[in-house]
Design a protein around this motif. Structure first.
Motif, PDB file in Angstrom:
ATOM      1  N   ARG A 146     -10.062  35.373   5.507  1.00 40.47           N
ATOM      2  CA  ARG A 146     -10.075  36.738   6.038  1.00 40.47           C
ATOM      3  C   ARG A 146      -8.741  37.184   6.563  1.00 40.47           C
ATOM      4  NH1 ARG A 146     -15.963  37.697   8.545  1.00 40.47           N
ATOM      5  NH2 ARG A 146     -16.812  37.827   6.464  1.00 40.47           N
ATOM      6  N   ARG A 189      -9.473  45.809   8.107  1.00 36.82           N
ATOM      7  CA  ARG A 189     -10.508  44.949   8.647  1.00 36.82           C
ATOM      8  C   ARG A 189     -11.750  45.019   7.762  1.00 36.82           C
ATOM      9  NH1 ARG A 189     -13.738  43.856  13.627  1.00 36.82           N
ATOM     10  NH2 ARG A 189     -14.832  45.785  13.165  1.00 36.82           N
ATOM     11  N   ILE A 215      -9.791  41.926  -4.029  1.00 33.02           N
ATOM     12  CA  ILE A 215      -9.991  41.193  -2.782  1.00 33.02           C
ATOM     13  C   ILE A 215     -11.086  40.154  -2.965  1.00 33.02           C
ATOM     14  CG2 ILE A 215     -10.802  41.428  -0.402  1.00 33.02           C
ATOM     15  CD1 ILE A 215      -9.407  44.219  -0.463  1.00 33.02           C
ATOM     16  N   SER A 270     -11.324  42.900   4.823  1.00 37.69           N
ATOM     17  CA  SER A 270     -11.447  41.457   5.048  1.00 37.69           C
ATOM     18  C   SER A 270     -12.908  41.045   5.190  1.00 37.69           C
ATOM     19  CB  SER A 270     -10.660  41.056   6.294  1.00 37.69           C
ATOM     20  OG  SER A 270     -11.330  41.537   7.438  1.00 37.69           O
ATOM     21  N   MET A 316     -10.722  36.203  -2.434  1.00 38.58           N
ATOM     22  CA  MET A 316     -11.527  35.453  -1.485  1.00 38.58           C
ATOM     23  C   MET A 316     -12.334  34.371  -2.190  1.00 38.58           C
ATOM     24  SD  MET A 316     -12.553  38.381   1.253  1.00 38.58           S
ATOM     25  CE  MET A 316     -13.085  37.275   2.539  1.00 38.58           C
ATOM     26  N   VAL A 342      -6.266  38.210   3.912  1.00 39.51           N
ATOM     27  CA  VAL A 342      -6.601  39.516   3.319  1.00 39.51           C
ATOM     28  C   VAL A 342      -6.224  40.631   4.277  1.00 39.51           C
ATOM     29  CG1 VAL A 342      -8.508  41.003   2.638  1.00 39.51           C
ATOM     30  CG2 VAL A 342      -8.413  38.648   1.817  1.00 39.51           C
ATOM     31  N   LEU A 343      -6.585  40.426   5.540  1.00 40.45           N
ATOM     32  CA  LEU A 343      -6.268  41.424   6.557  1.00 40.45           C
ATOM     33  C   LEU A 343      -4.766  41.680   6.601  1.00 40.45           C
ATOM     34  CD1 LEU A 343      -7.602  43.035   8.911  1.00 40.45           C
ATOM     35  CD2 LEU A 343      -6.921  41.171  10.403  1.00 40.45           C
TER      36      LEU A 343
END
Lengths: 888, 120
Positions: free
Chosen positions: A803, A874, A793, A877, A797, A806-807
């Motif tokens: 975000r 969450r 992740i 993220s 990023m 990713v979420l």
């Protein structure tokens, strides 16, 4: 204590050596400090010496176990969330099973408290259309069977009877439950009296000759304070003097599981003036071949199987049908094992127990899956620990032992807590009450069998689901294990297995929830729709004037005076007589042959539940007559015979027609013709959860009977009428016993409603537990997946993923699992529901209840599974790329 | 943690050390320190017994019932643990020493064969 003393002694011993050596060295001329150091050199590493000496004591395994336990405790303390979830999951699973097992044990599996219970079978007669299938037999049939059958060591017959009992002649008699038995009863069952003797075979052969009584241990304690000089005492039973000849052992609680009689008397003694006796002779039942009220148990002869006995008994039954066509034409004879006897006499009970056991089993399965997924999700982290320990010299068996200890600790804690929870559950279930006019003993207990069952379940599940990942962990390849970052040790394949686990878990959880909400909604519907009769403002009490030797004529007069008197009491709205109190499971079974109805081959009649009722019954009980009329006072012994049927009965035999004016014959199709003059609305008869059943009302005046129930509708509180009614009865006959006086409302709330509510709670609780645990599993897995992907992740990023994406990515994984699980669960629960509907016919609400269940369960479980996926997603993220990349 | 190889070496020593301890105690009860020095002296300081390894051996022998241990007062009025031979220990020693004799004779026979003596 012992440990510490041994250690102290060893320390002293080593110290002693050092002192002496130092002294010797000084004597040889060394300076004191150097002397001490030289002594220590000579001894070697003191700690190692002590350790090896301790090893020589042979207690090392305890020491190691202690070490392992301490280590395990530290591991669990470090992961409190993991430990709590694992222990609680297990505890809930085991607790539910423990409680359900205890109940099923009480209902189905507890063996008869006799010697060698496996050899005992139930024997008796039945017809093809019996309602309550409990193999009853008449005395002459029993006698023929006993004399002809070769498959048994012995056959005993018995029956429960209500008698008047007085410990001393001058005492006022009480009503008690006696068991009348054949003379071989104790001998065949292998029950040795606590003291005194049992009956001799010849003591139940001649009518009225042997006034002897054997007390039960319970009764002897309660009534006689366990008086050891009881033997030879005279007691009065139905105004006859009986001699006490023995006391049964404490553990022999009788052959009728739920009813403990007070004492045993020979079947040839006049225990009760049988009101259903067809002749004027009060003991005619000994010669009437169609008075089928006895139960028979037999002990199989050595080497004889149940099937062999079954064949022989069937043959004898057929021969009896030939010899006595008048009474035995449609009667067959059969043999059942104890379990068959229990389940066929109460089919609902077996199904209910099986249902609850299945639910509890599913809960345990989900709990185990939870533990498995928890343990496997920790496996990669553990793999590094194991690799490290292996590389610094720990042996593999030692590590496996360590992991086993952890599993055992987990299983032990979960199991103990589970047994505790089970105990609570049992305490809850033990409030299950059966209302009836005889003292029913329902003892659900957490006996050692359920205790053993619970702990075995706990250990089995932990070892099974804890050891497999543990073994995999210790098989780690050292080098890659040490080098690898968390998560990359395990290939995608492993992940697949875990995904499958979660899908299965969510599916099982959903099935559990669907089933329990189905049952919940069904039970609730039955609870709220009510029983179909009045329960408020109603006082009921029971009478049996034959207890005070009334003739049938005198009895009829007594009831006439009673009802007239009660109706004129202030505060009484109405009063009625009936032979059956709804919800007391004491309805008579009548064999009827409806005119023009074709029965299947081999049957000429159908057994239906029935009650006698007087002209006020339907009004007092508030049971509406939907067609035709209720009974009138003109429907007396001289008038043509009439009957009122319920809707179900009418529809069964005269579908799409009005049953009014239709006729049937009573008494196995041989009796008089009876015309149906009214249809009463269906109500509940035995229990709130029963499916609709046939029911027949006959006028009391046309078929009088001795033991009747008086129902009094009050203007005010029902209980306040108890005293005036009692006074009235006393003014009619001071000796007349009244028993089972109660307010219908309390009776109804205490029994049927209470039990239904308990069932609802038990079932609902299990559904919820299953689903909650499945959700915890899902949450754990997604959270774990996120933690292993932190690095990935971070990279995503760092190279520009935002975000939201990713979420979405993480969520997609969770949602896929949740949706797959829910889909599978819906399919499975549709299948399960088919079975369920077959076993428990749906209540009047029917299909809409099921749909409502789905409408609640599916979105709810989807929503919660999404939440379980969302929280870790969450968190993912929120990962800070720099931290994530530096991580490790 | 000891590896397999270390364990083997200890096993090899164990038998002889046990025998030496039992032999030392044949003369009467003694405590750890005395036994250690008796072995040193008896072997004319050839056998270097690490005194520490004596204690595990002593405790093991007690557990096997070959020795008995008794708390007593030593000459300087200190509490000390005295070890003495049990009847079982005595029997064990007899068996062990005859086994040992046979072993040493056999080894000596191999190391100093008469034929070889003649050639040298």
């Amino acid at each position: 204590m012992f440990w510490r003393r041994s250690n102290q002694s060893l320390n002293r011993e080593i110290e002693d050596y050092l002192d002496r050596e130092t002294r010797d060295n000084i004597a040889r001329g060394m300076p004191p400090i150097e002397a001490r150091a030289a002594a220590q050199r000579k001894l070697g590493n003191a700690t190692r010496v002590k350790e090896e000496t301790r090893a020589a004591w042979g207690w090392t395994w305890i020491e190691r176990l202690w070490q392992d336990l301490r280590h395990a405790r530290r591991m669990f303390a470090k992961n409190p969330g993991f430990s709590a979830v694992a222990v609680l999951s297990l505890a809930i699973g085991v607790g539910a099973n423990c409680a359900m097992f205890s109940m099923a044990d009480m209902l189905l599996w507890r063996p008869l408290p006799v010697a060698n219970p496996a050899g005992i079978v139930t024997v008796g007669s039945y017809t093809a259309t019996e309602v309550v299938d409990s193999l009853q037999i008449s005395y002459p049939d029993y006698a023929d069977l006993r004399d002809r059958a070769r498959s048994f060591e012995g056959l005993v017959a018995y029956s429960l009877a209500r008698v008047r009992f007085a410990a001393r002649a001058e005492d006022l008699p009480d009503v008690r439950i006696a068991m009348t038995v054949t003379g071989n009863f104790f001998e065949v069952l292998g029950v040795e009296p606590e003291f005194g003797r049992g009956f001799r075979p010849e003591e139940a052969e001649v009518r009225g000759r042997d006034p002897v009584v054997v007390l039960t241990y319970e009764f002897w304690e309660q009534e006689f304070d366990a008086d050891p000089s009881i033997l030879g005492r005279q007691v009065r039973i139905n105004d006859t003097g009986f001699t006490v000849i023995g006391v049964t052992p404490e553990k022999f609680t009788g052959v009728v599981q739920w009813i403990h009689p007070a004492f045993y008397i020979p079947i040839t003694m006049p225990a009760r003036l049988y009101s259903d006796s067809k002749s004027a002779d009060p003991m005619g039942y000994l010669t009437e071949r169609d008075s089928r009220f006895l139960s028979v148990k037999g002990r199989l002869a050595p080497g004889v199987g149940v099937d062999q006995a079954r064949a022989e008994v069937a043959t004898i039954g057929a021969a009896l049908s030939q010899s006595f066509p008048k009474t035995n034409r449609d009667v067959r004879m059969g043999v059942r094992t104890e379990r068959e006897a229990i389940t066929s006499a109460r089919p609902g009970v077996g199904a209910l127990a099986a249902m609850l056991m299945t639910l509890a089993g599913a809960v345990l399965l989900v709990a185990c899956a939870n533990i498995a997924s928890l343990l496997t999700s920790r496996a990669p982290a553990r793999a590094r620990e194991m690799a490290l320990r292996l590389s610094i010299g720990a042996s593999r068996p030692r590590l496996v032992r360590q992991l086993l200890t952890e599993s055992a600790l987990l299983g032990g804690a979960g199991g103990l807590l589970g047994v505790g929870l089970g105990h609570l559950g049992v305490a809850l279930l033990d409030r299950f009450t059966f209302v009836s006019d005889v003292p029913v003993v329902l003892s659900i207990e957490l006996n050692e069998r359920s205790l053993f069952f619970g702990l075995a379940m706990a250990l089995l599940s932990v070892f099974l689901f804890g050891l497999v990942p543990a073994l995999q962990t210790t098989r780690t390849d050292l080098v890659s294990g040490l080098k690898a970052t968390v998560g990359s040790v395990f290939q995608k394949r492993r992940f697949w297995g875990r995904n499958l686990l979660v899908v299965g878990q969510v599916a099982t959880g959903l099935v559990l929830l669907a089933i329990s909400s189905f049952m919940y909604i069904g039970f609730r519907a039955q609870l709220t729709s009510g029983p179909g009769f009045r329960t408020d403002h109603l006082l009921v009490m029971e009478f049996d004037p034959t207890l005070v030797d009334y003739t049938p004529e005198k009895t009829k007069q007594f009831y006439r005076d009673l009802t007239a008197g009660v109706r004129s009491l202030p505060g009484v709205r109405s009063a009625a007589l009936a032979s059956f109190l709804p919800m007391s499971s004491g309805a008579d079974i009548r064999q009827i042959a409806p005119e023009g109805y074709e029965f299947p081959a081999g049957a000429g009649t159908a057994g239906v539940m029935s009650s006698l009722a007087d002209e006020s019954y339907f009004e007092t009980m508030k049971i509406p007559i939907v067609e035709g009329r209720g009974f009138r006072s003109s429907d007396d012994a001289e008038a043509p015979r009439v009957a009122v049927v319920n809707q179900t009965l009418g529809e069964r035999y005269w579908p799409a027609q009005s049953p009014l004016g239709k006729r049937f014959r009573l008494s196995g199709g041989e009796g008089p013709w009876v015309e149906i003059v009214g249809v009463a609305r269906d109500s509940k008869y035995n229990g709130l959860t029963d499916p609709p059943a046939d029911f027949l009302y006959l006028p009391y005046a046309q078929d009088p009977r001795n033991d009747m129930i008086l129902m009094v509708e009050s203007a005010g509180g029902a209980a306040q009428l108890a005293a005036p009614v009692r006074n009235l009865v006393r003014s009619l006959d001071p000796a007349q016993p009244i028993y089972a006086v109660r307010a219908m409302k309390e009776f109804f709330q205490g029994g049927p409603v209470h039990n239904t509510v308990l069932l609802i709670q038990a079932v609902g609780a299990m559904g919820l537990m299953g689903m909650v645990m499945a959700l915890i599993g899902l949450y754990g897995l997604v959270a774990y997946a996120v933690s292993t992907r932190t690095r990935e992740i971070g990279i995503r990023m760092a190279i520009g993923a935002d975000r939201g994406s990713v979420l979405r990515m993480i969520l997609r994984q969770g949602v896929a699992l949740a949706v797959a699980g829910v889909g599978m669960g819906v399919l499975l629960s549709i299948g399960a529901m088919r079975v369920l509907v077959a076993v428990f016919p749906p209540p009047t609400a029917g299909g809409s209840g099921t749909l409502l269940g789905y409408a609640l369960v599916v979105p709810a479980s989807l929503a919660v599974t999404l939440l379980a996926a969302y929280i870790p997603a969450r968190r993912a993220s929120r990962v800070d790329p720099t931290v994530a990349l530096r991580y490790e | 943690m000891p590896t397999g190889r270390e364990l083997n070496r200890i096993d090899l020593l164990q038998g002889t050390l046990d025998m030496l301890i039992l032999r030392t105690l044949l003369f009467g009860p003694a405590h750890g320190h005395t036994i250690a020095h008796a072995i040193d002296r008896g072997s004319e300081e050839v056998l270097q017994v690490e005194h520490g390894s004596l204690y595990p051996a002593l405790h093991r022998l007690v557990r096997q019932g070959l020795l008995s241990a008794k708390d007593g007062l030593s000459e300087n009025n200190r509490r000390a643990k005295f070890y003495s031979l049990t009847a079982k220990g005595r029997r064990h020693l007899t068996a062990e020493s005859s086994k040992w004799d046979r072993l040493t004779r056999a080894i000596a026979g191999i190391m100093n064969p008469t034929g070889e003596e003649g050639r040298s």
